[in-house]
Enzyme design. Structure first.
Site, PDB file in Angstrom:
ATOM      1  N   GLY A 237       0.820  -1.204   0.000  1.00  0.00           N
ATOM      2  CA  GLY A 237       0.000   0.000   0.000  1.00  0.00           C
ATOM      3  C   GLY A 237       0.849   1.247   0.000  1.00  0.00           C
ATOM      4  N   HIS A 238       0.181   2.367   0.256  1.00  0.00           N
ATOM      5  CA  HIS A 238       0.840   3.669   0.211  1.00  0.00           C
ATOM      6  C   HIS A 238       1.096   4.235   1.601  1.00  0.00           C
ATOM      7  CE1 HIS A 238      -0.875   4.428  -4.130  1.00  0.00           C
ATOM      8  NE2 HIS A 238      -0.082   3.372  -4.040  1.00  0.00           N
TER       9      HIS A 238
END
Length: 392
Positions: A237-238
């Protein structure tokens, strides 16, 4: 009648009375075949539980239940304590044309005292992701899997939310929400599939959960205050992001956020604050990032106040979001890039009160570096990055 017989009769009657407040979705027509639309059955079970004057429980037995759309409205509920126990899986249609233009798949609105235990919410978003990743301009925006809107006193424990077309879980306009032991998952290449998005809410806690998606593990929007995040495994993810903020000129701020004991594994970012380079009256203040482990993270610590994808609607402008009093404490591990700390603050409203304490990050067994623009604060403890902060 003997006293013993009277006692057993009392137990039987008490059991029957208690069972009148347990609502099994199968008794309302829900089918566990994974094909039949059971939306109406779930809504009817909700209506029955909602009408009860005492605490109620909705049971979802093992099996797969197709749900096209379900909006659970609590505005007229008599019961102030509804428990939903799920042993099965709720499936969204795999054909995105069925619900892809709906804002929400399953939504709880104006509910008070709802608790959800166990079960899986499967958004089956793969077909829509493929459409978006092919640059097809005709793809629908997609739907959020599970939304709590304008609701209070919510508990969600031991729940899995996966493969949503868009956001996995959204908490919007809520007070006193506890998410614990939650698993949120979507492939790393699934677009815009934020794990948990919180906005316009206060008193939210996210605890002891594993989140891996194609976007932010947790994203924090305008109007969020008193948010507690602890014991999270994030990746892919980020990372965990405050923002993006500042798209609107009149915007509520973000304050009193704690993020602690989180491990980021192979994520694009660790902890990030991002704001549009546009005028705004918003703010970010009183934020604590503490006891964080970075494992091969590209941007472990980042403030980006020049966020402007595609350079549209904001070139050469300064962010109006005022960032102040952010503490980064005991953050260690490995960076996937040489510059592990990037603090790119607004030219019109520089960051102030930035504290780096015990930040110890390495890149390929080398000392990492820091980059600061318009950022003021102090550094102490085991700091391996270059101190680039201006004094407050």
């Amino acid at each position: 009648m003997s006293p013993l017989a009277i006692f057993f009769l009392f137990l039987i009657n008490s059991s029957l009375a208690a069972n009148t407040n347990i609502y099994n979705v199968q008794n309302y027509g829900a089918k566990s075949d994974g094909k039949t639309d059971s939306s109406k059955a779930f809504l009817n079970a909700w209506a029955a539980a909602c009408a009860s004057n005492t605490p109620s429980t909705i049971n979802v037995p093992a099996g797969k239940y197709m749900i096209h759309n379900a909006y659970f409205n609590g505005q007229t509920c008599k019961s102030k304590a509804i428990t939903i126990r799920i042993d099965g899986t709720l499936l969204a249609p795999s054909d995105y044309n069925v619900i892809g233009n709906e804002e929400n798949w399953i939504k709880f609105e104006k509910v008070n005292g709802v608790s959800i235990y166990g079960g899986t919410f499967d958004g089956q978003g793969a077909a829509l992701w493929a459409c978006k990743n092919s640059n097809n301009k005709n793809c629908p925006d997609g739907t959020t899997a599970l939304t709590f809107y304008n609701s209070n006193n919510i508990i969600m424990s031991g729940v899995t939310v996966q493969n949503s077309q868009k956001f996995q879980i959204m908490v919007d306009g809520c007070r006193n929400v506890k998410l614990q032991g939650v698993k949120v998952s979507a492939p790393g290449n699934s677009p815009n599939t934020d794990g948990i998005h919180v906005k316009l809410s206060s008193g939210v806690s996210i605890m002891n959960s594993h989140i891996g998606t194609g976007d932010d593990c947790i994203s924090i929007g305008p109007g969020t205050s008193n948010l507690w995040i602890e014991g999270i495994a994030c990746g892919p993810g980020h990372g965990i992001s405050i923002g993006s903020l500042g798209w609107k000129q009149q915007e509520l701020g973000v304050q009193n956020v704690t993020v602690k004991t989180v491990t980021f594994s192979g994520t694009t970012n660790g902890v990030r604050v991002k704001t549009w380079a546009r005028p705004s009256n918003g703010f970010v203040r009183n934020i604590l990032f503490q006891h964080l482990v970075m494992v091969n993270v590209k941007n472990p610590i980042i403030i980006d106040q020049n966020y402007c994808p595609n350079h549209e609607s904001c070139p050469h402008q300064g962010s109006g979001i005022k960032i102040s009093d952010i503490t980064y404490q005991d953050i260690h591990g490995t960076s996937a890039t040489k510059i592990a700390v990037k603090l790119d603050c607004s030219k019109t409203k520089p960051c102030s009160g930035i504290t780096l304490e015990g930040v110890n990050l390495s890149y390929q067994n080398q000392q990492t570096e820091a980059s600061c623009v318009n950022a003021r604060g102090r550094v102490s403890g085991l700091q391996k990055t270059t101190n680039c902060l201006l004094k407050n």
